[in-house]
Design an enzyme around this catalytic site. Sequence first.
Site, PDB file in Angstrom:
ATOM      1  N   CYS A 116       0.770  -1.164  -0.075  1.00 20.28           N
ATOM      2  CA  CYS A 116      -0.147   0.140  -0.025  1.00 20.28           C
ATOM      3  C   CYS A 116       0.818   1.360   0.121  1.00 20.28           C
ATOM      4  O   CYS A 116       0.249   2.442  -0.364  1.00 20.28           O
ATOM      5  CB  CYS A 116      -0.955   0.056   1.249  1.00 20.28           C
ATOM      6  SG  CYS A 116      -2.162  -1.514   1.164  1.00 20.28           S
ATOM      7  N   HIS A 249      -2.814   7.242   2.150  1.00 17.40           N
ATOM      8  CA  HIS A 249      -3.535   5.866   1.552  1.00 17.40           C
ATOM      9  C   HIS A 249      -4.609   5.540   2.148  1.00 17.40           C
ATOM     10  O   HIS A 249      -5.063   5.952   3.328  1.00 17.40           O
ATOM     11  CB  HIS A 249      -2.551   4.884   1.877  1.00 17.40           C
ATOM     12  CG  HIS A 249      -3.008   3.395   1.829  1.00 17.40           C
ATOM     13  ND1 HIS A 249      -3.534   3.172   0.759  1.00 17.40           N
ATOM     14  CD2 HIS A 249      -3.088   2.445   2.720  1.00 17.40           C
ATOM     15  CE1 HIS A 249      -4.017   1.706   0.828  1.00 17.40           C
ATOM     16  NE2 HIS A 249      -3.747   1.519   2.156  1.00 17.40           N
ATOM     17  N   ASN A 279     -10.295   0.072  -0.061  1.00 15.32           N
ATOM     18  CA  ASN A 279      -8.613   0.185  -0.148  1.00 15.32           C
ATOM     19  C   ASN A 279      -8.119  -0.320  -1.445  1.00 15.32           C
ATOM     20  O   ASN A 279      -8.321  -1.872  -1.634  1.00 15.32           O
ATOM     21  CB  ASN A 279      -8.175  -0.799   1.071  1.00 15.32           C
ATOM     22  CG  ASN A 279      -6.685  -0.624   1.442  1.00 15.32           C
ATOM     23  OD1 ASN A 279      -5.975  -0.497   0.153  1.00 15.32           O
ATOM     24  ND2 ASN A 279      -6.192  -0.998   2.423  1.00 15.32           N
TER      25      ASN A 279
HETATM   26  O1  UT7 Z   1      -3.532  -0.843   3.641  1.00 19.04           O
HETATM   27  C1  UT7 Z   1      -3.187  -1.024   4.762  1.00 19.04           C
HETATM   28  C2  UT7 Z   1      -4.039  -2.195   5.221  1.00 19.04           C
HETATM   29  N1  UT7 Z   1      -5.042  -2.157   6.063  1.00 19.04           N
HETATM   30  C3  UT7 Z   1      -5.443  -1.469   7.190  1.00 19.04           C
HETATM   31  O2  UT7 Z   1      -4.824  -0.391   7.262  1.00 19.04           O
HETATM   32  C4  UT7 Z   1      -6.437  -2.038   8.084  1.00 19.04           C
HETATM   33  C5  UT7 Z   1      -5.978  -1.632   9.512  1.00 19.04           C
HETATM   34  N2  UT7 Z   1      -7.014  -2.053  10.160  1.00 19.04           N
HETATM   35  C6  UT7 Z   1      -8.400  -1.631  10.460  1.00 19.04           C
HETATM   36  O3  UT7 Z   1      -8.890  -1.045   9.599  1.00 19.04           O
HETATM   37  C7  UT7 Z   1      -9.348  -2.247  11.397  1.00 19.04           C
HETATM   38  O4  UT7 Z   1      -8.534  -3.008  12.630  1.00 19.04           O
HETATM   39  C8  UT7 Z   1     -10.311  -3.194  10.942  1.00 19.04           C
HETATM   40  C9  UT7 Z   1     -11.279  -2.535   9.974  1.00 19.04           C
HETATM   41  C10 UT7 Z   1      -9.747  -4.400  10.029  1.00 19.04           C
HETATM   42  C11 UT7 Z   1     -10.957  -3.840  11.897  1.00 19.04           C
HETATM   43  O5  UT7 Z   1     -11.716  -2.905  12.782  1.00 19.04           O
HETATM   44  P1  UT7 Z   1     -11.688  -3.210  14.389  1.00 19.04           P
HETATM   45  O6  UT7 Z   1     -12.245  -2.089  15.031  1.00 19.04           O
HETATM   46  O7  UT7 Z   1     -10.337  -3.253  14.666  1.00 19.04           O
HETATM   47  O8  UT7 Z   1     -12.174  -4.511  14.710  1.00 19.04           O
HETATM   48  P2  UT7 Z   1     -11.737  -5.808  15.532  1.00 19.04           P
HETATM   49  O9  UT7 Z   1     -10.759  -6.688  14.393  1.00 19.04           O
HETATM   50  O10 UT7 Z   1     -11.179  -5.487  16.727  1.00 19.04           O
HETATM   51  O11 UT7 Z   1     -13.083  -6.704  15.281  1.00 19.04           O
HETATM   52  C12 UT7 Z   1     -13.944  -6.467  16.363  1.00 19.04           C
HETATM   53  C13 UT7 Z   1     -15.258  -7.426  15.718  1.00 19.04           C
HETATM   54  C14 UT7 Z   1     -14.977  -8.742  16.165  1.00 19.04           C
HETATM   55  O12 UT7 Z   1     -15.716  -9.870  16.691  1.00 19.04           O
HETATM   56  P3  UT7 Z   1     -15.654  -9.988  18.267  1.00 19.04           P
HETATM   57  O13 UT7 Z   1     -14.395 -10.892  18.273  1.00 19.04           O
HETATM   58  O14 UT7 Z   1     -15.457  -8.967  19.040  1.00 19.04           O
HETATM   59  O15 UT7 Z   1     -17.032 -10.951  18.465  1.00 19.04           O
HETATM   60  C15 UT7 Z   1     -14.676  -9.157  14.675  1.00 19.04           C
HETATM   61  O16 UT7 Z   1     -14.867 -10.636  14.384  1.00 19.04           O
HETATM   62  O17 UT7 Z   1     -15.789  -7.298  14.728  1.00 19.04           O
HETATM   63  C16 UT7 Z   1     -15.801  -8.736  14.062  1.00 19.04           C
HETATM   64  N3  UT7 Z   1     -15.790  -8.296  12.516  1.00 19.04           N
HETATM   65  C17 UT7 Z   1     -16.874  -7.912  11.649  1.00 19.04           C
HETATM   66  N4  UT7 Z   1     -18.254  -7.904  12.136  1.00 19.04           N
HETATM   67  C18 UT7 Z   1     -18.886  -7.646  11.066  1.00 19.04           C
HETATM   68  C19 UT7 Z   1     -14.510  -8.333  11.813  1.00 19.04           C
HETATM   69  N5  UT7 Z   1     -14.998  -8.070  10.590  1.00 19.04           N
HETATM   70  C20 UT7 Z   1     -16.370  -7.834  10.689  1.00 19.04           C
HETATM   71  C21 UT7 Z   1     -17.382  -7.767   9.413  1.00 19.04           C
HETATM   72  N6  UT7 Z   1     -18.581  -7.459   9.975  1.00 19.04           N
HETATM   73  N7  UT7 Z   1     -16.867  -7.513   8.160  1.00 19.04           N
END
Ligand code: UT7
Length: 322
Positions: A116, A249, A279
Amino acid sequence: MTYAKITGTGSYLPGVPVSNAELIARHQLESNDEWIVERTGIRARHIAPATVTSSDLAFEACKKALEAAGRSKDDVDLIIVATSTPDYIFPSTAALLQAKLGIANGAPAFDLQAVCSGFAYALTVADKFIRSGSSKCALVVGAEVFSRILDWKDRGTCVLFGDGAGAVVLEASEQPGILSSAIHADGSHHGILSVPGQVCGGQAIGDPFLRMDGQAVFKFAVRVLSEVAEEVLAAAGLTIDAVDYLIPHQANVRIMQATGKRLGLPAEKCIVTVDRHGNTSAASIPLALDESVRAGKIKAGDTLLLEGVGGGFTWGAALLKF
Ligand code: UT7
């Protein structure tokens, strides 16, 4: 003094936007529009048909960038394509793009793989080619079909990415263009964002899908994006107040907001397209730039801060007069 200056921009998105609801229904994901919008800011992305490759997307973006710059394909003496989703293992996507554009002048063409931050890396490398006198007119491109490396059963990653391409024509100029740039890597973090597979003996071995520790990436991204922005500002002897627009980005609107806050940048100076594009990895910065230029938001003379962060880990930024 010779600067490298952006003289034209172009971009291309395949097909029609795919909304969160459509994506969820298509892949039967346990997800919802509200979660995706709240956690990422993403509302839609474009997905290329299976027969369309990164060089196809790059070709369309480059045609527009050349037209905007008032340059012909024969003026191009360097092509750099930032991509992590190349058409083939080899030859490079840049070489395929050169052939598609009909450039037959022997100009160097190569791919740059920094995920990225690929576009920030490619712009930095092209700047050095131009300032050293090796090139006068470069095509610098970010092109991706990330939909090919997504595991549609992994809701934590597959809702985040999209396909697209953006390109700039970067030319030698006596007028200020790129004022400063910086690129960095720390390979010790390779495990938090990767596609840990390879082709061997005619098959994919290991894991051919994108895997990510989202929270680790989030924290890392906000820190290094703030640091590298301050680094390029200091190198140019400027402060954040001199910046008309930040084009980060486009991964997650919350990362952009947190970075802007750390830098003391007013929210309206941060360009956001992740809501419509998802993204698009190396394509996200030139896509956002081109859209903003064509919308009349970014104008000649504006001071822009472009910055990216991605797998590797890699990160980089360029401060420029548009
Ligand atoms: O280009 C560079 C690469 N990428 C990035 O920059 C991404 C960086 N990270 C992020 O943007 C965020 O960490 C994410 C958007 C990927 C995730 O957001 P988060 O607030 O960190 O959520 P999390 O991973 O802590 O997940 C929270 C909950 C989990 O459930 P439990 O364990 O709390 O029950 C996940 O399983 O949300 C769940 N979850 C979803 N729920 C509905 C994860 N993906 C989804 C989804 N829909 N698509």
